[in-house]
Every structure is written in C-alpha cells, then in structure tokens.
Write an enzyme that holds these catalytic residues in place. Structure first.
Site, PDB file in Angstrom:
ATOM      1  N   CYS A   1       0.878  -1.291  -0.142  1.00 44.42           N
ATOM      2  CA  CYS A   1       0.134   0.149   0.275  1.00 44.42           C
ATOM      3  C   CYS A   1       0.940   1.256   0.107  1.00 44.42           C
ATOM      4  CB  CYS A   1      -0.964   0.038   1.135  1.00 44.42           C
ATOM      5  SG  CYS A   1      -2.373   1.128   1.121  1.00 44.42           S
ATOM      6  N   HIS A   2       0.722   2.056   1.073  1.00 42.88           N
ATOM      7  CA  HIS A   2       1.518   3.479   1.000  1.00 42.88           C
ATOM      8  C   HIS A   2       2.906   3.180   1.715  1.00 42.88           C
ATOM      9  CE1 HIS A   2      -2.572   4.992   0.455  1.00 42.88           C
ATOM     10  NE2 HIS A   2      -2.034   6.069   0.117  1.00 42.88           N
TER      11      HIS A   2
END
Length: 193
Positions: free
Chosen positions: A116-117
C-alpha cells in the site's frame, strides 16, 4: 496453513510501523503469516509502548512494541515488512532513525516486503531507484519521480537490487503478498546462513 511450519524457522522478521496509523489488516495478516511459517515477528516503532492501528479511517486495536528503531540493530533481522495505511508510512518517512533502519536493511541485501502506502518509506530511504514496484495507485507518480518503475499488479517481486523487494497494492492483495514474501524471505535467509 499455506506453508510448512518450518519455512521461516530461526528467522526473525521486523515489522516497522509508526505509533499511529498502520492499516491493521496489513499488520496482522502478514504477522500471522510469518508466525504460521515458523518465523518470529517483532514489532518496531519510533516510540516505545503500544501502537494504534487503523481500519481504514477508524481506530483499530493496539499492539505492543517490541523495540524502537533507535534501539534495534537492523543486523538482528532476516527481513523487513512495512505495512501500509496512510498515516504510518507518512510518519516513518519523517523520522530519520526509521529511514536509516529501512535504508540499512535494503542496502544489506535482506528482503523487504511493503504494501500500500509503505512505498513512501522506501522512497525516503532511497531504496527504489532502478527497482520495479507496485503500490496503492496514488503513489505511482512519487515512485516514478524517485526513479522506480511502477506496475499495477497484485504483487510484484523485484530482484533488481541488493535484496528482493516484494510489493503489493492493498489489503485485498494480502494472500498473494504473503505467499510471495514468505517464499522470498525463506530463500533469502537460506542464502545468508
């Protein structure tokens, strides 16, 4: 169980998150995968005590920190998992000790898994230049600007660097992410011993 219970036996895997904001599923599901494969997961953060995870934007559960990055020796770990969420990677990339820890693990050739991030922390640690990664789609431009190649895949395993880099986009990708990083962590650790 997806792996033999001895796949990661004798391997200690660091999970690095900020005191707040790691996406809970991206912390707990990979943690369980490491434990099921016989490894020892250890939770690192920038502060001692407990971290508060999130379920998207809602507060999640708290988890006990095993060590801070200031006191942790990156050489004690056979691999690194960077859970996502927006707030945690954003905090980590502003913490010099966290960035130095990630940089040291990446430069050492040990495997790293990020979802993800979490790629934001890899960018700050100068660990993506010349590598191919996937991530949450909004990080595409950040990764390209940092010299990476971005792909939109459930999981991507990049071997073009000192160590294997396993990346995924989102919680829905967790099963394939876990299969890939457990396999890669097992192979990499076998080579080190």
């Amino acid at each position: 169980m997806r792996w033999p219970a001895t796949t990661l036996t004798g391997r200690t895997i660091a999970f690095l998150v900020a005191p707040y904001g790691a996406e809970q599923a991206e912390l707990t599901s990979p943690w369980q995968a490491v434990a099921e494969a016989g490894g020892t997961p250890r939770l690192l953060s920038t502060a001692p005590g407990r971290v508060l995870a999130v379920r998207h934007r809602d507060p999640g559960d708290t988890f006990a920190v095993d060590a801070t990055v200031a006191e942790a020796d990156q050489a004690d770990y056979d691999g690194l998992v960077l859970p996502g969420g927006v707030a945690s990677p954003d905090h980590l990339r502003l913490d010099g000790r966290a960035v130095a820890f990630v940089h040291a693990v990446c430069a050492s050739g040990r495997p790293v898994a990020a979802i993800c991030h979490a790629a934001w922390t890899l960018i700050e640690a100068d660990a993506v230049r010349g590598r191919t990664l996937t991530s949450w789609p909004s990080l595409r431009t950040d990764l390209l600007n940092a010299g990476a190649r971005w792909v939109d895949e459930e999981v991507h395993v990049c071997r073009d660097g000192p160590g294997v880099l396993v990346t995924s986009r989102k919680p829905a990708d967790l099963p394939v992410f876990e299969d890939a990083f457990v396999t890669e962590f097992s192979h990499a650790a076998s080579k080190r011993r």
